[in-house]
Design an enzyme around this catalytic site. Structure first.
Site, PDB file in Angstrom:
ATOM      1  N   SER A 160       5.877-107.248  -7.643  1.00 48.90           N
ATOM      2  CA  SER A 160       4.296-107.105  -6.918  1.00 48.90           C
ATOM      3  C   SER A 160       3.764-107.936  -6.287  1.00 48.90           C
ATOM      4  CB  SER A 160       3.607-106.542  -7.805  1.00 48.90           C
ATOM      5  OG  SER A 160       1.890-106.590  -8.186  1.00 48.90           O
ATOM      6  N   TYR A 173       1.984-107.438 -16.535  1.00 49.51           N
ATOM      7  CA  TYR A 173       2.291-107.122 -15.600  1.00 49.51           C
ATOM      8  C   TYR A 173       3.108-108.537 -14.869  1.00 49.51           C
ATOM      9  CZ  TYR A 173       2.253-105.068 -11.344  1.00 49.51           C
ATOM     10  OH  TYR A 173       2.132-104.040 -10.062  1.00 49.51           O
TER      11      TYR A 173
HETATM   12  N1  LIG Z   1       0.026 -99.467  -6.248  1.00 55.36           N
HETATM   13  C1  LIG Z   1       0.126-100.492  -6.139  1.00 55.36           C
HETATM   14  O1  LIG Z   1      -0.864-100.925  -5.232  1.00 55.36           O
HETATM   15  C2  LIG Z   1       1.117-101.462  -6.400  1.00 55.36           C
HETATM   16  C3  LIG Z   1       0.947-102.763  -6.229  1.00 55.36           C
HETATM   17  C4  LIG Z   1       1.620-103.795  -6.391  1.00 55.36           C
HETATM   18  C5  LIG Z   1       3.571-102.926  -6.825  1.00 55.36           C
HETATM   19  N2  LIG Z   1       3.762-101.741  -7.121  1.00 55.36           N
HETATM   20  C6  LIG Z   1       4.903-101.537  -7.748  1.00 55.36           C
HETATM   21  O2  LIG Z   1       5.051-100.693  -7.602  1.00 55.36           O
HETATM   22  C7  LIG Z   1       5.403 -99.169  -8.576  1.00 55.36           C
HETATM   23  C8  LIG Z   1       4.935 -98.120  -8.681  1.00 55.36           C
HETATM   24  O3  LIG Z   1       3.591 -97.697  -8.494  1.00 55.36           O
HETATM   25  P1  LIG Z   1       2.512 -97.120  -8.435  1.00 55.36           P
HETATM   26  O4  LIG Z   1       1.117 -97.343  -7.771  1.00 55.36           O
HETATM   27  O5  LIG Z   1       2.806 -96.129  -7.434  1.00 55.36           O
HETATM   28  O6  LIG Z   1       2.628 -96.317 -10.000  1.00 55.36           O
HETATM   29  P2  LIG Z   1       1.240 -94.755 -10.633  1.00 55.36           P
HETATM   30  O7  LIG Z   1       1.246 -95.591 -11.769  1.00 55.36           O
HETATM   31  O8  LIG Z   1       0.816 -94.875  -9.621  1.00 55.36           O
HETATM   32  O9  LIG Z   1       3.462 -94.452 -11.459  1.00 55.36           O
HETATM   33  C9  LIG Z   1       3.830 -95.119 -12.039  1.00 55.36           C
HETATM   34  C10 LIG Z   1       4.796 -93.793 -12.523  1.00 55.36           C
HETATM   35  O10 LIG Z   1       5.592 -94.785 -13.335  1.00 55.36           O
HETATM   36  C11 LIG Z   1       6.354 -93.466 -14.495  1.00 55.36           C
HETATM   37  N3  LIG Z   1       6.794 -94.732 -15.557  1.00 55.36           N
HETATM   38  C12 LIG Z   1       5.592 -95.302 -16.369  1.00 55.36           C
HETATM   39  N4  LIG Z   1       6.716 -95.786 -18.082  1.00 55.36           N
HETATM   40  C13 LIG Z   1       7.438 -95.149 -17.092  1.00 55.36           C
HETATM   41  C14 LIG Z   1       8.558 -94.649 -18.647  1.00 55.36           C
HETATM   42  N5  LIG Z   1       8.508 -95.606 -19.394  1.00 55.36           N
HETATM   43  N6  LIG Z   1       9.788 -94.065 -18.690  1.00 55.36           N
HETATM   44  C15 LIG Z   1       9.783 -93.546 -16.669  1.00 55.36           C
HETATM   45  N7  LIG Z   1       9.196 -93.249 -16.422  1.00 55.36           N
HETATM   46  C16 LIG Z   1       7.402 -94.680 -16.587  1.00 55.36           C
HETATM   47  C17 LIG Z   1       4.566 -93.187 -14.694  1.00 55.36           C
HETATM   48  O11 LIG Z   1       4.869 -91.634 -15.713  1.00 55.36           O
HETATM   49  C18 LIG Z   1       4.079 -93.188 -13.476  1.00 55.36           C
HETATM   50  O12 LIG Z   1       4.457 -91.644 -12.774  1.00 55.36           O
HETATM   51  C19 LIG Z   1       5.158 -99.837  -9.654  1.00 55.36           C
HETATM   52  O13 LIG Z   1       6.640-100.698 -10.620  1.00 55.36           O
HETATM   53  C20 LIG Z   1       4.481-101.281  -9.742  1.00 55.36           C
HETATM   54  O14 LIG Z   1       4.164-102.191 -10.250  1.00 55.36           O
HETATM   55  C21 LIG Z   1       2.332-101.191  -7.147  1.00 55.36           C
END
Ligand SMILES: NC(=O)c1ccc[n+]([C@@H]2O[C@H](COP(=O)([O-])OP(=O)(O)OC[C@H]3O[C@@H](n4cnc5c(N)ncnc54)[C@H](O)[C@@H]3O)[C@@H](O)[C@H]2O)c1
Length: 271
Positions: A160, A173
């Site tokens: 991230s 996180y």
């Molecule tokens: N969106 C952002 O701004 C951003 C920025 C930096 C990093 N990220 C990273 O990108 C990735 C996706 O982010 P996003 O924004 O799409 O998140 P999101 O919250 O929309 O989706 C995450 C998904 O992971 C699933 N999940 C959570 N715990 C779980 C478990 N124990 N087993 C199986 N599935 C599980 C959730 O049900 C959800 O569908 C993450 O790793 C996040 O840390 C996102």
């Protein structure tokens, strides 16, 4: 599109996808129920991959699968809590038993609670580490022997932009996302011929959950506005930006790149 979703002055040609790009490949994606995982799953499927959608939200998995099938793609889903060692291992075993291989494993499932450090319950800290780090260890350990045997594999783990620009309340996180970088570099060293391991590092990306999380009572989105100021590319990040980067990382063309961070955040941070 809203004005701040397009970079003023930019003139980007249409993006092309190739319907047979990943034909014959089996791609497992965790966190596929929504957000970046959903969009990435659809992009792989639109390019011929058989996608295994993994998440804990069955209703959302069903929707994503149905949407992929409606456009002629191939997808199956597995309900799996990736933080549970037995479930994670069984899921990988099931995929290999069903499809005989796994070409690509993309790990996007994560938790991102905002809890001030001074009042952070231990259980919440450990829970974040379980989902964001331990799961990555369980799944990588389970899939690696199959990829080594096949002489091909793409392991893509998710960090991230908060690693470079930490925010209040994100100690668990950011710690977990730093661990992913170290872990993935170790995986790259041990992966063996034809198998690479890399890190996607999204900047702030406009998924539904993150958009809602950062919405102020007056409807404005201060964090997005602040980040755009810091970015070289002056628009908000889209899940599609991350999905396309992941597809490149997962391609055979990326065979000489391993152990690396792919920062897809509009140039808000440098490595
Ligand atoms: N969106 C952002 O701004 C951003 C920025 C930096 C990093 N990220 C990273 O990108 C990735 C996706 O982010 P996003 O924004 O799409 O998140 P999101 O919250 O929309 O989706 C995450 C998904 O992971 C699933 N999940 C959570 N715990 C779980 C478990 N124990 N087993 C199986 N599935 C599980 C959730 O049900 C959800 O569908 C993450 O790793 C996040 O840390 C996102």
């Amino acid at each position: 599109m809203e004005s701040w979703e397009i970079e003023n002055g930019s003139n980007i040609p249409p993006i092309k996808v190739y319907p047979d790009k990943f034909e014959g490949q089996v791609v497992v994606i965790t966190g596929a129920g929504q957000g970046i995982g959903e969009v990435t799953s659809k992009l792989f499927a639109s390019q011929g991959a058989t996608v295994v959608l993994v998440d804990i939200q069955e209703d959302k998995l069903k929707c994503v699968q149905a949407e992929i099938e409606a456009t002629g793609g191939n997808a199956v889903y597995r309900l799996c809590n990736v933080a549970a060692e037995d479930q994670a291992t069984l899921m990988i075993d099931w995929v290999v038993a069903t499809f005989a291989k796994i070409d690509v494993l993309v790990q996007l499932a994560a938790l991102y609670p905002f809890i001030p450090l001074a009042e952070h319950p231990t259980a919440d800290f450990l829970n974040v580490m379980n989902v964001n780090v331990n799961a990555c260890f369980y799944l990588t350990r389970a899939v690696l022997p199959h990829m080594k045997k096949a002489g091909y594999g793409r392991l893509i783990n998710t960090s991230s932009g908060t690693l470079q620009l930490p925010d209040r309340g994100l100690s668990a996180y950011v710690t977990s996302k730093a661990a992913i970088v170290g872990f993935t570099r170790c995986v790259a060293v041990e992966a063996g011929p034809g198998v690479t391991a890399n890190i996607i590092l999204p900047g702030l990306t406009r998924t539904e959950a993150v958009w809602k999380l950062h919405e102020r009572p007056d409807g404005s989105h201060g964090l997005f506005e602040t980040l755009i100021q810091k970015q070289c590319v002056k628009r908000s990040g889209r899940p599609q930006d991350i999905a396309h980067t992941i597809c490149f990382m997962a391609s055979p063309e990326a065979q000489f790149i391993t152990g690396q961070i792919f920062d897809c955040g509009g140039g808000a941070t440098f490595h």
